[in-house]
Write an enzyme that holds these catalytic residues in place. Sequence first.
Site, PDB file in Angstrom:
ATOM      1  N   ILE A  33       0.825  -1.218   0.000  1.00 32.73           N
ATOM      2  CA  ILE A  33       0.000   0.000   0.000  1.00 32.73           C
ATOM      3  C   ILE A  33       0.854   1.261   0.000  1.00 32.73           C
ATOM      4  O   ILE A  33       0.485   2.279  -0.592  1.00 32.73           O
ATOM      5  CB  ILE A  33      -1.020   0.006   1.163  1.00 32.73           C
ATOM      6  CG1 ILE A  33      -2.141   0.993   0.873  1.00 32.73           C
ATOM      7  CG2 ILE A  33      -0.369   0.285   2.510  1.00 32.73           C
ATOM      8  CD1 ILE A  33      -2.901   0.731  -0.388  1.00 32.73           C
ATOM      9  N   LYS A  47      -5.453   1.840   7.730  1.00 33.74           N
ATOM     10  CA  LYS A  47      -6.500   1.019   8.308  1.00 33.74           C
ATOM     11  C   LYS A  47      -5.991  -0.413   8.454  1.00 33.74           C
ATOM     12  O   LYS A  47      -5.163  -0.822   7.637  1.00 33.74           O
ATOM     13  CB  LYS A  47      -7.794   1.066   7.483  1.00 33.74           C
ATOM     14  CG  LYS A  47      -7.628   0.762   6.006  1.00 33.74           C
ATOM     15  CD  LYS A  47      -7.633  -0.549   5.350  1.00 33.74           C
ATOM     16  CE  LYS A  47      -7.705  -1.874   5.856  1.00 33.74           C
ATOM     17  NZ  LYS A  47      -7.487  -2.924   4.819  1.00 33.74           N
ATOM     18  N   ASP A  59      -9.834  -7.801   6.848  1.00 37.08           N
ATOM     19  CA  ASP A  59      -8.876  -6.790   6.379  1.00 37.08           C
ATOM     20  C   ASP A  59      -9.472  -6.008   5.195  1.00 37.08           C
ATOM     21  O   ASP A  59      -9.518  -4.777   5.241  1.00 37.08           O
ATOM     22  CB  ASP A  59      -7.521  -7.419   6.023  1.00 37.08           C
ATOM     23  CG  ASP A  59      -6.568  -6.365   5.491  1.00 37.08           C
ATOM     24  OD1 ASP A  59      -6.061  -5.565   6.294  1.00 37.08           O
ATOM     25  OD2 ASP A  59      -6.370  -6.297   4.260  1.00 37.08           O
TER      26      ASP A  59
HETATM   27  P1  NAP Z   1       2.696  -5.540   3.137  1.00 37.07           P
HETATM   28  O1  NAP Z   1       2.748  -5.521   1.638  1.00 37.07           O
HETATM   29  O2  NAP Z   1       2.910  -6.825   3.858  1.00 37.07           O
HETATM   30  O3  NAP Z   1       3.714  -4.427   3.651  1.00 37.07           O
HETATM   31  C1  NAP Z   1       4.012  -4.213   4.997  1.00 37.07           C
HETATM   32  C2  NAP Z   1       5.443  -3.699   5.086  1.00 37.07           C
HETATM   33  O4  NAP Z   1       5.702  -3.328   6.449  1.00 37.07           O
HETATM   34  C3  NAP Z   1       6.475  -4.784   4.702  1.00 37.07           C
HETATM   35  O5  NAP Z   1       7.494  -4.212   3.894  1.00 37.07           O
HETATM   36  C4  NAP Z   1       7.003  -5.201   6.067  1.00 37.07           C
HETATM   37  O6  NAP Z   1       8.307  -5.734   6.009  1.00 37.07           O
HETATM   38  C5  NAP Z   1       6.956  -3.890   6.803  1.00 37.07           C
HETATM   39  N1  NAP Z   1       7.073  -4.029   8.243  1.00 37.07           N
HETATM   40  C6  NAP Z   1       6.738  -5.084   9.023  1.00 37.07           C
HETATM   41  N2  NAP Z   1       6.987  -4.807  10.315  1.00 37.07           N
HETATM   42  C7  NAP Z   1       7.509  -3.549  10.347  1.00 37.07           C
HETATM   43  C8  NAP Z   1       7.983  -2.708  11.365  1.00 37.07           C
HETATM   44  N3  NAP Z   1       7.947  -3.085  12.656  1.00 37.07           N
HETATM   45  N4  NAP Z   1       8.455  -1.466  11.030  1.00 37.07           N
HETATM   46  C9  NAP Z   1       8.471  -1.075   9.742  1.00 37.07           C
HETATM   47  N5  NAP Z   1       8.037  -1.822   8.726  1.00 37.07           N
HETATM   48  C10 NAP Z   1       7.554  -3.056   9.021  1.00 37.07           C
HETATM   49  O7  NAP Z   1       1.280  -5.018   3.653  1.00 37.07           O
HETATM   50  P2  NAP Z   1       0.296  -3.972   2.926  1.00 37.07           P
HETATM   51  O8  NAP Z   1      -0.612  -4.721   2.004  1.00 37.07           O
HETATM   52  O9  NAP Z   1       1.056  -2.807   2.409  1.00 37.07           O
HETATM   53  O10 NAP Z   1      -0.604  -3.550   4.176  1.00 37.07           O
HETATM   54  C11 NAP Z   1      -0.106  -2.736   5.204  1.00 37.07           C
HETATM   55  C12 NAP Z   1      -1.289  -2.042   5.877  1.00 37.07           C
HETATM   56  O11 NAP Z   1      -1.986  -1.292   4.882  1.00 37.07           O
HETATM   57  C13 NAP Z   1      -2.315  -3.041   6.457  1.00 37.07           C
HETATM   58  O12 NAP Z   1      -2.844  -2.539   7.638  1.00 37.07           O
HETATM   59  C14 NAP Z   1      -3.393  -3.113   5.380  1.00 37.07           C
HETATM   60  O13 NAP Z   1      -4.660  -3.400   5.926  1.00 37.07           O
HETATM   61  C15 NAP Z   1      -3.345  -1.684   4.854  1.00 37.07           C
HETATM   62  N6  NAP Z   1      -3.853  -1.558   3.467  1.00 37.07           N
HETATM   63  C16 NAP Z   1      -3.443  -2.423   2.486  1.00 37.07           C
HETATM   64  C17 NAP Z   1      -3.991  -2.312   1.209  1.00 37.07           C
HETATM   65  C18 NAP Z   1      -3.572  -3.212   0.066  1.00 37.07           C
HETATM   66  O14 NAP Z   1      -4.226  -3.161  -1.004  1.00 37.07           O
HETATM   67  N7  NAP Z   1      -2.541  -3.999   0.201  1.00 37.07           N
HETATM   68  C19 NAP Z   1      -4.952  -1.321   0.939  1.00 37.07           C
HETATM   69  C20 NAP Z   1      -5.273  -0.434   1.933  1.00 37.07           C
HETATM   70  C21 NAP Z   1      -4.731  -0.562   3.201  1.00 37.07           C
HETATM   71  P3  NAP Z   1       8.492  -7.342   5.881  1.00 37.07           P
HETATM   72  O15 NAP Z   1       7.687  -7.766   4.695  1.00 37.07           O
HETATM   73  O16 NAP Z   1       9.975  -7.486   5.704  1.00 37.07           O
HETATM   74  O17 NAP Z   1       7.943  -7.904   7.177  1.00 37.07           O
END
Ligand code: NAP
Length: 309
Positions: free
Chosen positions: A15, A91, A169
């Site tokens: 995101i 979120k 989620d």
């Molecule tokens: P993601 O692709 O798994 O990205 C999360 C990132 O955060 C990864 O690079 C992860 O690193 C990193 N991370 C983990 N622990 C951390 C820490 N303590 N400090 C700093 N960085 C850390 O997840 P995402 O899909 O972007 O989702 C993240 C959030 O955005 C969630 O709450 C989700 O609900 C929300 N969101 C997502 C979407 C979507 O379409 N994906 C849309 C809207 C909102 P590692 O992978 O190395 O652990």
Amino acid sequence: MKDRIKIGLVGVGKIARDQHIPAIDGHPGFELIACADPNARIAGIAHYQSLEAMLDAEPDLAAVSLCAPPQVRFSQACVALAAGKHVLLEKPPGASVAEVAVLAEVARERACSLFTSWHSRHAPGVKSARAWLANKELVTVMVRWKEDVRLWHPGQDWIWQPGGLGVFDPGINALSIVTRILPRPFFLKAADLYTPSNKHNPIAANLDFRDDRSTPIRAEFDWRHGDEEIWEVEVTTTVGVLRLAQGGKHLQIDGKSWDLGEEREYSSLYERFAELISDGASEVDFSPLQHVADAMLLGTRYSTAPFFH
Ligand code: NAP
């Protein structure tokens, strides 16, 4: 020109890359100066392996956007607020409801802006839907939020772990819309939760809500859906049917489409964040997360086939 707000991104995942970076770059009031992630980097931007390291090295930061998985949201927000930074929470705003309430209090004490951002509320159809429904009498509400988890969350383990919400989620995006557009508050009566036998969180859920007038409000969330996502809300009123489709991008009333202009959810989110910082205000709403917590409290649980990525 007024000084730009120096901002840092925490969690450089899907995101952050898809939405936050372009939205910050496109907003004249923000300047992205640093990011914190154990591994991932943003070309041309200072990188730190943790939020703490970023805050130590970048005293000019005024704000942070927390985009890591929700399990670390609270501790990161506490650290950022203690350092006097304004905080945007992706979120869901926390892994529990109570921790968000605690953050609101900490932000007030620190005189920092706290923003529980719900991006789907900034979808182009939501404002018009809310305005149209404001004086309507509801008959039924049907929410369908169905997609393929393998397509939208490839390889993400945190979604299956405690605090990761499973199918809620994406489902919480639907709840963020209905809590925004329906004219009366509502509450959960019953839920069925379908959880793979090898996972902690549901892969599908059916929720039955009511308002104080006993209006049936049903939501069906499913991550086992085929190629074409369904992200829609249909509200039948005594004078017509409102339908929001494609996550709030399309609005129809009695089958007639409304012209809503371009989709700019995250640009709108950052406009709101800038406004809150400028006004010295916070916006904290955890009602969508409260409904998820209630589903976990009241839901009948069914074990389903194990899930493998
Ligand atoms: P993601 O692709 O798994 O990205 C999360 C990132 O955060 C990864 O690079 C992860 O690193 C990193 N991370 C983990 N622990 C951390 C820490 N303590 N400090 C700093 N960085 C850390 O997840 P995402 O899909 O972007 O989702 C993240 C959030 O955005 C969630 O709450 C989700 O609900 C929300 N969101 C997502 C979407 C979507 O379409 N994906 C849309 C809207 C909102 P590692 O992978 O190395 O652990």
